[in-house]
Design an enzyme around this catalytic site. Sequence first.
Site, PDB file in Angstrom:
ATOM      1  N   TYR A   1       6.330   7.269  -3.077  1.00  0.00           N
ATOM      2  CA  TYR A   1       7.382   7.500  -2.074  1.00  0.00           C
ATOM      3  C   TYR A   1       8.166   6.212  -1.766  1.00  0.00           C
ATOM      4  O   TYR A   1       9.381   6.139  -1.997  1.00  0.00           O
ATOM      5  CB  TYR A   1       6.712   8.073  -0.818  1.00  0.00           C
ATOM      6  CG  TYR A   1       7.528   8.050   0.438  1.00  0.00           C
ATOM      7  CD1 TYR A   1       8.866   8.467   0.454  1.00  0.00           C
ATOM      8  CD2 TYR A   1       6.959   7.642   1.655  1.00  0.00           C
ATOM      9  CE1 TYR A   1       9.599   8.454   1.630  1.00  0.00           C
ATOM     10  CE2 TYR A   1       7.678   7.640   2.833  1.00  0.00           C
ATOM     11  CZ  TYR A   1       9.006   8.035   2.817  1.00  0.00           C
ATOM     12  OH  TYR A   1       9.727   8.024   3.981  1.00  0.00           O
ATOM     13  N   ILE A   2       7.485   5.201  -1.279  1.00  0.00           N
ATOM     14  CA  ILE A   2       8.225   4.025  -0.805  1.00  0.00           C
ATOM     15  C   ILE A   2       8.695   3.175  -1.988  1.00  0.00           C
ATOM     16  O   ILE A   2       9.836   2.682  -2.012  1.00  0.00           O
ATOM     17  CB  ILE A   2       7.358   3.208   0.184  1.00  0.00           C
ATOM     18  CG1 ILE A   2       6.971   4.109   1.374  1.00  0.00           C
ATOM     19  CG2 ILE A   2       8.125   1.988   0.677  1.00  0.00           C
ATOM     20  CD1 ILE A   2       5.980   3.499   2.334  1.00  0.00           C
TER      21      ILE A   2
ATOM     22  N   GLY B   1       1.617   9.074  -7.781  1.00  0.00           N
ATOM     23  CA  GLY B   1       3.060   9.098  -8.063  1.00  0.00           C
ATOM     24  C   GLY B   1       3.388  10.191  -9.071  1.00  0.00           C
ATOM     25  O   GLY B   1       2.503  10.764  -9.696  1.00  0.00           O
TER      26      GLY B   1
ATOM     27  N   SER C   1      -0.097  -2.742   6.343  1.00  0.00           N
ATOM     28  CA  SER C   1      -0.009  -1.573   7.224  1.00  0.00           C
ATOM     29  C   SER C   1      -0.377  -1.948   8.648  1.00  0.00           C
ATOM     30  O   SER C   1      -1.190  -2.867   8.877  1.00  0.00           O
ATOM     31  CB  SER C   1      -0.998  -0.518   6.707  1.00  0.00           C
ATOM     32  OG  SER C   1      -1.191   0.473   7.672  1.00  0.00           O
TER      33      SER C   1
ATOM     34  N   TYR D   1      -9.423   2.295   4.848  1.00  0.00           N
ATOM     35  CA  TYR D   1      -8.064   2.055   4.354  1.00  0.00           C
ATOM     36  C   TYR D   1      -7.502   0.767   4.991  1.00  0.00           C
ATOM     37  O   TYR D   1      -7.032  -0.131   4.290  1.00  0.00           O
ATOM     38  CB  TYR D   1      -7.177   3.261   4.673  1.00  0.00           C
ATOM     39  CG  TYR D   1      -5.706   2.972   4.520  1.00  0.00           C
ATOM     40  CD1 TYR D   1      -5.156   2.706   3.266  1.00  0.00           C
ATOM     41  CD2 TYR D   1      -4.861   2.933   5.637  1.00  0.00           C
ATOM     42  CE1 TYR D   1      -3.804   2.422   3.127  1.00  0.00           C
ATOM     43  CE2 TYR D   1      -3.511   2.664   5.495  1.00  0.00           C
ATOM     44  CZ  TYR D   1      -2.984   2.407   4.256  1.00  0.00           C
ATOM     45  OH  TYR D   1      -1.650   2.110   4.109  1.00  0.00           O
TER      46      TYR D   1
ATOM     47  N   LYS E   1      -6.432  -3.261   3.395  1.00  0.00           N
ATOM     48  CA  LYS E   1      -5.190  -4.019   3.605  1.00  0.00           C
ATOM     49  C   LYS E   1      -5.506  -5.390   4.229  1.00  0.00           C
ATOM     50  O   LYS E   1      -4.941  -6.410   3.843  1.00  0.00           O
ATOM     51  CB  LYS E   1      -4.238  -3.236   4.511  1.00  0.00           C
ATOM     52  CG  LYS E   1      -3.773  -1.905   3.930  1.00  0.00           C
ATOM     53  CD  LYS E   1      -2.855  -2.097   2.748  1.00  0.00           C
ATOM     54  CE  LYS E   1      -2.394  -0.797   2.137  1.00  0.00           C
ATOM     55  NZ  LYS E   1      -1.590  -0.955   0.943  1.00  0.00           N
TER      56      LYS E   1
ATOM     57  N   LEU F   1       3.297  13.113  10.029  1.00  0.00           N
ATOM     58  CA  LEU F   1       3.798  14.133  10.973  1.00  0.00           C
ATOM     59  C   LEU F   1       5.164  14.722  10.575  1.00  0.00           C
ATOM     60  O   LEU F   1       5.329  15.951  10.572  1.00  0.00           O
ATOM     61  CB  LEU F   1       3.884  13.499  12.380  1.00  0.00           C
ATOM     62  CG  LEU F   1       4.397  14.424  13.473  1.00  0.00           C
ATOM     63  CD1 LEU F   1       3.464  15.610  13.686  1.00  0.00           C
ATOM     64  CD2 LEU F   1       4.574  13.657  14.788  1.00  0.00           C
TER      65      LEU F   1
ATOM     66  N   GLY G   1     -10.436   7.953  16.822  1.00  0.00           N
ATOM     67  CA  GLY G   1      -9.786   6.770  16.233  1.00  0.00           C
ATOM     68  C   GLY G   1      -8.277   6.762  16.368  1.00  0.00           C
ATOM     69  O   GLY G   1      -7.634   5.830  15.888  1.00  0.00           O
TER      70      GLY G   1
HETATM   71  N1  LIG Z   1       3.841   5.945   3.874  1.00  0.00           N
HETATM   72  C1  LIG Z   1       3.582   5.229   4.949  1.00  0.00           C
HETATM   73  O1  LIG Z   1       3.938   5.615   6.081  1.00  0.00           O
HETATM   74  C2  LIG Z   1       2.880   3.882   4.827  1.00  0.00           C
HETATM   75  C3  LIG Z   1       2.559   3.175   6.013  1.00  0.00           C
HETATM   76  C4  LIG Z   1       1.922   1.938   5.896  1.00  0.00           C
HETATM   77  C5  LIG Z   1       1.649   1.397   4.644  1.00  0.00           C
HETATM   78  N2  LIG Z   1       1.952   2.100   3.519  1.00  0.00           N
HETATM   79  C6  LIG Z   1       1.648   1.501   2.204  1.00  0.00           C
HETATM   80  O2  LIG Z   1       2.828   1.551   1.416  1.00  0.00           O
HETATM   81  C7  LIG Z   1       2.489   1.675   0.029  1.00  0.00           C
HETATM   82  C8  LIG Z   1       3.235   2.829  -0.585  1.00  0.00           C
HETATM   83  O3  LIG Z   1       2.898   4.026   0.117  1.00  0.00           O
HETATM   84  P1  LIG Z   1       3.489   5.448  -0.321  1.00  0.00           P
HETATM   85  O4  LIG Z   1       3.543   6.272   0.915  1.00  0.00           O
HETATM   86  O5  LIG Z   1       4.702   5.223  -1.125  1.00  0.00           O
HETATM   87  O6  LIG Z   1       2.284   5.981  -1.239  1.00  0.00           O
HETATM   88  P2  LIG Z   1       2.386   6.849  -2.598  1.00  0.00           P
HETATM   89  O7  LIG Z   1       1.025   7.424  -2.803  1.00  0.00           O
HETATM   90  O8  LIG Z   1       3.545   7.784  -2.536  1.00  0.00           O
HETATM   91  O9  LIG Z   1       2.684   5.747  -3.695  1.00  0.00           O
HETATM   92  C9  LIG Z   1       1.699   4.887  -4.224  1.00  0.00           C
HETATM   93  C10 LIG Z   1       2.004   4.725  -5.704  1.00  0.00           C
HETATM   94  O10 LIG Z   1       1.078   3.777  -6.248  1.00  0.00           O
HETATM   95  C11 LIG Z   1       0.552   4.291  -7.486  1.00  0.00           C
HETATM   96  N3  LIG Z   1      -0.770   3.687  -7.660  1.00  0.00           N
HETATM   97  C12 LIG Z   1      -1.825   3.731  -6.810  1.00  0.00           C
HETATM   98  N4  LIG Z   1      -2.854   3.034  -7.327  1.00  0.00           N
HETATM   99  C13 LIG Z   1      -2.440   2.537  -8.518  1.00  0.00           C
HETATM  100  C14 LIG Z   1      -3.054   1.749  -9.520  1.00  0.00           C
HETATM  101  N5  LIG Z   1      -4.317   1.320  -9.408  1.00  0.00           N
HETATM  102  N6  LIG Z   1      -2.330   1.415 -10.606  1.00  0.00           N
HETATM  103  C15 LIG Z   1      -1.042   1.838 -10.744  1.00  0.00           C
HETATM  104  N7  LIG Z   1      -0.412   2.600  -9.841  1.00  0.00           N
HETATM  105  C16 LIG Z   1      -1.109   2.945  -8.731  1.00  0.00           C
HETATM  106  C17 LIG Z   1       0.532   5.803  -7.304  1.00  0.00           C
HETATM  107  O11 LIG Z   1       0.507   6.513  -8.534  1.00  0.00           O
HETATM  108  C18 LIG Z   1       1.827   6.015  -6.514  1.00  0.00           C
HETATM  109  O12 LIG Z   1       2.924   6.180  -7.388  1.00  0.00           O
HETATM  110  C19 LIG Z   1       0.963   1.812  -0.016  1.00  0.00           C
HETATM  111  O13 LIG Z   1       0.414   0.549  -0.293  1.00  0.00           O
HETATM  112  C20 LIG Z   1       0.611   2.253   1.391  1.00  0.00           C
HETATM  113  O14 LIG Z   1      -0.691   1.873   1.727  1.00  0.00           O
HETATM  114  C21 LIG Z   1       2.566   3.335   3.576  1.00  0.00           C
END
Ligand SMILES: NC(=O)c1ccc[n+]([C@@H]2O[C@H](COP(=O)([O-])OP(=O)(O)OC[C@H]3O[C@@H](n4cnc5c(N)ncnc54)[C@H](O)[C@@H]3O)[C@@H](O)[C@H]2O)c1
Length: 337
Positions: free
Chosen positions: A12-13, A38, A126, A150, A154, A199, A293
């Site tokens: 996503y991000i 992903g 995070s 989790y 981080k 949410l 929590g």
């Molecule tokens: N979405 C949120 O609100 C939020 C909030 C705080 C922190 N984060 C952090 O932001 C980052 C991105 O989050 P997101 O929501 O896009 O998650 P997501 O699950 O949509 O994306 C994570 C991506 O990383 C890839 N990935 C995971 N482990 C891997 C590995 N070992 N090797 C190669 N690829 C790998 C997955 O295939 C996926 O494409 C994460 O680190 C998450 O912890 C997200």
Amino acid sequence: MSHFLVAGGAGYIGSNFIKYLMDTSDHEVTLLDNLSTGRSEVVESLKGRYGSRIVFLKSDLGDPEKLHPYLHKRAVDGVFHFGAFSLVGESQYDPMKYYYNNVARTLSLLKIILEHEIRHFVFSSSAAVYGIPEKTPITEEAERKPINHYGKTKAMIEEVMEALSGREDLVYASLRYFNVAGTDEEMLVGECHDPETHLIPIAVKTALGLRDHLALFGTDYPTPDGTAVRDYIHVTDLCRAHWAAFEKIRKENEPLTVNLGSARGYSVREVLETVQRVTGSRFRILEEGRRPGDPPVLIASSEKAGKELGWKAERSLEEMVTSAWDWEKKRSEDGLL
Ligand SMILES: NC(=O)c1ccc[n+]([C@@H]2O[C@H](COP(=O)([O-])OP(=O)(O)OC[C@H]3O[C@@H](n4cnc5c(N)ncnc54)[C@H](O)[C@@H]3O)[C@@H](O)[C@H]2O)c1
């Protein structure tokens, strides 16, 4: 023109960040992802739009066998690391999955890039590193006290980066995101977590009729309407902050840890009212007890981000909800839901 490694770029991000970078610069990226959470459609959409400016490397982000030969051939000017597992509940019943992927694989990635003298590293941290903070708004000086595995993964990577920045020349930015929502206006890429635990996308999916009802956890918190208050940030604002953070660490060669939130709290009820207004759907909300929590209020101080990056969140809750709604409608019309 520079070339960046974007780990987790099919998520996503990460995918929103790649789109942002493509649209605002002439840089190129290697999208490194093992597609564990992903999606290949995201890679196809990005490659379809930006062509050879994006190279897809399907690999685990900590795999030396794949990464060493690749980095011998390709000069990389910095790494943006989004790749992680991020389901808090799952991290509690399967901690190994989280420590192995989020910690061990990230350490491997760090070792590999430092061997190739790639020093600039932007890390997705995070708000979970704070656990239940004593004061709100939460400043970066607040103690790291994560309350789930989790959040601990981080916090561990932050500690490792701190250790390496003195000894190994790593220059890092640790960006502590609050609740990220919305998608880019063109809806090329968007949020597709499975299972979804956030949410706004859950509420939007309920408004679309994909869920029977929405569970509201906790209505007796010490907040104005009794529901928990959280800080939401639009993903495009978040992407802009990533670039600002990278430029800052590249220019000053100093590490940086910064919160990324909007410094504004919205209660769960306010979010649900906004979703119902934007979507025109009065979906069913079932009130349940508090989840263990879940603190009453989590709001970021964004003073440091303002001072260090000249950045502040610009997009409103309404914009986050509207883009999340447009995205889910598009996916539903395309038969993807
Ligand atoms: N979405 C949120 O609100 C939020 C909030 C705080 C922190 N984060 C952090 O932001 C980052 C991105 O989050 P997101 O929501 O896009 O998650 P997501 O699950 O949509 O994306 C994570 C991506 O990383 C890839 N990935 C995971 N482990 C891997 C590995 N070992 N090797 C190669 N690829 C790998 C997955 O295939 C996926 O494409 C994460 O680190 C998450 O912890 C997200």
